[in-house]
Design an enzyme around this catalytic site. Sequence first.
Site, PDB file in Angstrom:
ATOM      1  N   ASN A   1       6.530  29.198  28.058  1.00 46.46           N
ATOM      2  CA  ASN A   1       7.897  29.214  28.577  1.00 46.46           C
ATOM      3  C   ASN A   1       8.758  30.262  27.873  1.00 46.46           C
ATOM      4  O   ASN A   1       9.981  30.193  27.902  1.00 46.46           O
ATOM      5  CB  ASN A   1       8.553  27.838  28.435  1.00 46.46           C
ATOM      6  CG  ASN A   1       9.700  27.664  29.422  1.00 46.46           C
ATOM      7  OD1 ASN A   1       9.661  28.171  30.538  1.00 46.46           O
ATOM      8  ND2 ASN A   1      10.741  26.936  29.012  1.00 46.46           N
TER       9      ASN A   1
ATOM     10  N   GLY B   1       1.680  22.246  25.603  1.00 47.60           N
ATOM     11  CA  GLY B   1       0.504  21.399  25.400  1.00 47.60           C
ATOM     12  C   GLY B   1       0.806  20.041  24.832  1.00 47.60           C
ATOM     13  O   GLY B   1       0.085  19.069  25.099  1.00 47.60           O
TER      14      GLY B   1
ATOM     15  N   GLU C   1      13.605  17.507  31.799  1.00 50.62           N
ATOM     16  CA  GLU C   1      13.188  16.806  30.571  1.00 50.62           C
ATOM     17  C   GLU C   1      13.141  15.318  30.916  1.00 50.62           C
ATOM     18  O   GLU C   1      14.174  14.687  31.123  1.00 50.62           O
ATOM     19  CB  GLU C   1      14.182  17.070  29.445  1.00 50.62           C
ATOM     20  CG  GLU C   1      14.543  18.542  29.238  1.00 50.62           C
ATOM     21  CD  GLU C   1      13.433  19.319  28.571  1.00 50.62           C
ATOM     22  OE1 GLU C   1      12.428  18.708  28.162  1.00 50.62           O
ATOM     23  OE2 GLU C   1      13.569  20.560  28.457  1.00 50.62           O
TER      24      GLU C   1
END
Length: 500
Positions: free
Chosen positions: A193, A133, A315
């Site tokens: 995850n 989030g 990333e």
Amino acid sequence: MKLIVLNLSLLFLSLHLSSVFHFAIAKGGLISSNFSGLGDISYVGSARHLFEEKKFSMQEHIKRLNKLAEGYMSNAELEKAIKEFNRRCSSISRVYSIGESVLGVPLWVIEISDKPGKEEPEPAFKFIGNVHGDEPVGRELLLLLANWLCDNYMQHPLATLIVNNVHLHILPSLNPDGFQSRLRGNAKNVDLNRDFPDQFFHMNDDLGMRQPETKAIMSWLEKIHFTASATLHGGALVANYPWDGTTDEKKYYYACPDDKTFRFMASLYSNSHHNMSLSKEFPGGITNGAKWYPIYGGMQDWNYIYAGCFELTLEISDDKWPNASEIPVLWEFNRMSMLNLVASLVKTGIQGRIFSSDYGSPLAASISIKGINSTIKAGKVFADYHRLLTPGEKYEVVASMPGYKSKSTRIMLGEEASTVDFILDPVVAARDDLLPSRCDCSSFEKREQKLIELLPGQHSEILIIVILILLFLCFLMKRRVILNYLRPKQMAGQKRPLVV
């Protein structure tokens, strides 16, 4: 003098610690921070629930993140943007939901293709953003990607290639509840995850404990046969690939069977990026997940093991929640990487279709590579397969299915994709395993029996001629069916397919 030296030492130590704690491990490691000065949030790699913040109260945390969220789309604005995109680009897109979050927010997906919603013998790729989030950059970049493809279709070669030859599925936000609360986990404070079944440990085997967002992803992959995918995270700048965990929970390089192919995919993304490949921390801008730090219950490994989907964890920004003014720059830095990764599904590797020699029907068989302990399945409708492999290598490709004789062929894979089709011979007729055929020669057998019963003995020669004609026509029909299935591949401008 000693006092000056002591002060300088303390200053150096404080600066060093500040740089260390500023580094954010978005994959969900031992220490993570949302931005410089926010404070530290600790996680245990194999735990399902997150620990609370130590230095700031929840109210202060939300206040700080709300300030950073200015300029980012809210959940309502994101849904509106998705539906507006679909209206604007309806000829090459459709919008659907794979489920809902804990708080009932729909998990919207954009599909982009020249024939959206229709089954085709083409590879499928998925992008997922906002798994955590507090890592919202992916939400924004994925909407920008969709709009770029719409605006540049039939104008830019990469946009046209992707739309015409790939079914691209984009899920901008897997964790809308976490985004709304400005927290890493979902509404139940679970790190999504870490919520998938794991190959080494069984902490996520309880279906009743699995989160609705996780269940939605797992059901999604049961419905759509994805060739590859990527999730967008924030807090570092690196392309991460399997394995993410190790058998003993220690940190070291732990290669999966397709390690070479994953390194190729990760390098493709990194080298297409503005500066990812220049990383001093990660050579070439890529890393094996377990070497970086092990995690368990991750989405990446589950995709590869249980769905045959080659997934990267990307990333894409050093800060988890950069200022919204940086989004255009981040988009430009990642745009070509995202496009090249999707395009690799049709520009590299091997692909083809598998047929039965007796009925000319497509077979949902398996494809394996000798020396690589990893198998992928052909599609159920068209029996098409799409197998990512490292260019410039020699491979022995094997097609197999119960009830049929396996076939193999050796290929030298160049820089372009190779098409290898297989026609398998049955050991024993296994009609239940066959997909619908345009030509069922078994009907001729029934007609033959009726003719034998009806015609008198003196017409046996005529009967034999009729049977031979019917069998010959059946052979031609089977050949035509297979050639018709193969013809679209040749029309797509690719090399003539190898038929084994």
